[in-house]
Scaffold this motif. Structure first.
Motif, mmCIF file in Angstrom:
data_model
loop_
_atom_site.group_PDB
_atom_site.id
_atom_site.type_symbol
_atom_site.label_atom_id
_atom_site.label_comp_id
_atom_site.label_asym_id
_atom_site.label_seq_id
_atom_site.Cartn_x
_atom_site.Cartn_y
_atom_site.Cartn_z
ATOM 1 N N UNK A 93 93.551 23.480 30.590
ATOM 2 C CA UNK A 93 94.260 24.696 30.564
ATOM 3 C C UNK A 93 94.275 25.522 29.352
ATOM 4 N N UNK A 94 93.865 26.614 29.464
ATOM 5 C CA UNK A 94 93.929 27.746 28.649
ATOM 6 C C UNK A 94 92.921 27.423 27.488
ATOM 7 N N UNK A 95 91.828 26.799 27.819
ATOM 8 C CA UNK A 95 90.672 26.426 26.973
ATOM 9 C C UNK A 95 89.570 27.014 27.458
ATOM 10 N N UNK A 96 88.466 27.314 26.348
ATOM 11 C CA UNK A 96 87.282 27.965 27.027
ATOM 12 C C UNK A 96 86.027 27.001 26.897
ATOM 13 N N UNK A 97 85.253 26.613 27.948
ATOM 14 C CA UNK A 97 83.847 26.147 27.589
ATOM 15 C C UNK A 97 82.855 27.181 27.845
ATOM 16 N N UNK A 98 82.090 27.504 26.986
ATOM 17 C CA UNK A 98 81.033 28.684 26.895
ATOM 18 C C UNK A 98 79.743 28.072 26.632
ATOM 19 N N UNK A 99 79.128 28.333 27.700
ATOM 20 C CA UNK A 99 77.659 27.493 27.533
ATOM 21 C C UNK A 99 76.438 28.525 27.885
ATOM 22 N N UNK A 100 75.633 28.602 27.061
ATOM 23 C CA UNK A 100 74.509 29.499 26.944
ATOM 24 C C UNK A 100 73.441 28.875 27.577
ATOM 25 N N UNK A 101 72.833 29.144 28.588
ATOM 26 C CA UNK A 101 71.647 28.538 29.214
ATOM 27 C C UNK A 101 70.254 29.227 28.473
ATOM 28 N N UNK A 102 70.238 30.418 28.371
ATOM 29 C CA UNK A 102 69.023 31.160 27.709
ATOM 30 C C UNK A 102 67.765 30.454 28.475
ATOM 31 N N UNK A 103 66.839 29.881 27.487
ATOM 32 C CA UNK A 103 65.524 29.588 28.548
ATOM 33 C C UNK A 103 65.731 28.302 28.942
ATOM 34 N N UNK A 104 66.816 27.607 29.314
ATOM 35 C CA UNK A 104 66.979 26.593 30.152
ATOM 36 C C UNK A 104 68.195 25.440 29.413
ATOM 37 N N UNK A 105 69.131 25.018 30.429
ATOM 38 C CA UNK A 105 69.759 23.939 29.942
ATOM 39 C C UNK A 105 70.047 23.032 31.313
ATOM 40 N N UNK A 106 70.781 21.846 31.190
ATOM 41 C CA UNK A 106 71.300 21.216 32.017
ATOM 42 C C UNK A 106 72.677 20.744 31.887
ATOM 43 N N UNK A 107 73.445 20.561 32.911
ATOM 44 C CA UNK A 107 74.751 20.078 32.576
ATOM 45 C C UNK A 107 75.340 19.479 33.835
ATOM 46 N N UNK A 108 76.709 18.627 33.613
ATOM 47 C CA UNK A 108 77.340 18.330 34.718
ATOM 48 C C UNK A 108 78.799 18.774 34.609
ATOM 49 N N UNK A 109 79.918 18.631 35.450
ATOM 50 C CA UNK A 109 80.997 18.978 35.410
ATOM 51 C C UNK A 109 81.812 17.975 36.296
ATOM 52 N N UNK A 110 82.511 17.165 35.497
ATOM 53 C CA UNK A 110 83.130 15.946 36.175
ATOM 54 C C UNK A 110 84.515 15.916 36.344
ATOM 55 N N UNK A 111 85.288 15.413 37.260
ATOM 56 C CA UNK A 111 86.680 15.497 37.194
ATOM 57 C C UNK A 111 87.290 14.130 36.823
ATOM 58 N N UNK A 112 86.726 13.620 35.910
ATOM 59 C CA UNK A 112 87.203 12.291 35.492
ATOM 60 C C UNK A 112 88.452 11.789 35.386
ATOM 61 N N UNK A 113 89.122 12.680 34.647
ATOM 62 C CA UNK A 113 90.629 12.531 34.472
ATOM 63 C C UNK A 113 91.371 12.680 35.517
ATOM 64 N N UNK A 114 90.980 13.782 36.148
ATOM 65 C CA UNK A 114 91.878 14.279 37.333
ATOM 66 C C UNK A 114 91.494 13.181 38.709
ATOM 67 N N UNK A 115 90.450 12.602 38.564
ATOM 68 C CA UNK A 115 90.343 11.477 39.729
ATOM 69 C C UNK A 115 91.232 10.269 39.269
ATOM 70 N N UNK A 116 91.224 10.105 37.945
ATOM 71 C CA UNK A 116 91.847 8.914 37.836
ATOM 72 C C UNK A 116 93.275 8.674 37.741
ATOM 73 N N UNK A 117 93.803 9.753 37.569
ATOM 74 C CA UNK A 117 95.412 9.599 37.391
ATOM 75 C C UNK A 117 95.948 10.884 38.624
#
Length: 304
Positions: free
Chosen positions: A88-112
């Protein structure tokens, strides 16, 4: 003062994860450089919930993704080797430009077990930066320029506004901020940009006497200068300068439809590197290969 009100359209991304799709909209495809705007949740994730709620590795070109949470946690992994949770109240800023791949996992949320609630926006890159090198930056809560005044608490996510400048690198003039308003509080709407909007994540506000409710984005004209909270409200304010028409296909944004086709072919052929440590699965290219300008309900099964 309000040119248009856009209602979010609820979309199920699978596994119980819902977003409210706001941009693109048929009559308003962009606000400044903001080409996509998704309201994540709010959704309660039970401990032990299936991994189906995770967003598997997928690609992007021609844009920056901006992930900002009100509650919960998401784990970002990308093909640059970055591994970074956003809270909360943090920023992930990802610039893809010519190309990037990423995932977005809910690991902690799923665990607890926890509530997931936030916003993910896409910012289209100017033509001269569409093929820039991909990059990722993370900005913690204490690093975000913040202020308090007469029932308003604000956090500047990106760009310049309210006499402040955020740390995230942007490629065109814009502003993006999170405001929490107490009942009856009045907040300024930043001026000085050709296109501006406010989105009500919770609560209800008035602009020039016109109501804007939770789940609605109000696109503003140049006369709009302030908002008033009818009740305690969480509001995102955003805007910037137009950068020209963009074509949109799945997770790809470009000024050239040929570039989108090339990106789709590269992903389908396995020519785009998967995130480090997260290369055991991926999101397939959608069956439809149609490339078109941004449309109201183009679904993407990749990013949140």
């Amino acid at each position: 003062m309000i040119e248009m009100v856009i209602d979010q359209r609820r979309r199920n991304l699978g596994g119980g994860l819902e977003v409210g799709r706001v941009l693109p909209f048929a009559q308003r495809r962009m606000v400044g450089p903001f080409i996509f705007f998704d309201h994540i949740g709010p959704v309660d994730i039970a401990a032990g919930m299936s991994r189906d709620v995770d967003v598997r590795p997928h690609p992007h070109i021609g844009l920056s993704t901006v992930t900002y949470l009100f509650a919960g946690e998401m784990m970002h992994r990308d093909s640059l080797g970055c591994r970074q949770p956003v809270r909360p109240q943090e920023v992930n800023w990802m610039t893809a430009g010519r190309g990037i791949t990423h995932s977005e996992r809910l690991e902690t949320v799923r665990a607890v077990g926890d509530r997931l609630h936030g916003i993910q926006a896409w910012v289209a890159l100017p033509i001269e930066d569409e093929e820039t090198a991909p990059a990722f930056s993370h900005h913690e809560r204490d690093d975000l320029p913040s202020w308090q005044a007469a029932g308003v608490r604000g956090h500047l996510i990106a760009g310049s506004a309210y006499g402040l400048t955020a740390a995230a690198r942007t490629h065109s003039p814009l502003f993006y901020a999170h405001l929490d308003l107490g009942a009856g509080a009045v907040a300024e709407i930043p001026a000085g940009h050709s296109e501006r909007a406010v989105y009500v994540a919770t609560g209800k506000i008035e602009i020039g006497g016109s109501p804007v409710a939770s789940g609605q984005m109000a696109v503003l004209n140049q006369d709009a200068s302030r908002m008033r909270a009818v009740c305690p409200s969480t509001v995102m304010v955003l805007g910037g300068e137009p950068i020209g028409e963009r074509y949109l296909y799945w997770n790809f944004v470009s000024s050239s439809p040929d570039r989108l086709r090339q990106a789709a072919e590269d992903w389908k052929a396995g020519r785009m590197k998967l995130p480090d440590g997260d290369d055991h699965e991926f999101t397939p290219l959608p069956d439809s290969g149609k490339v078109s300008p941004p449309l109201a309900d183009q679904r993407r099964s990749g990013g949140v």
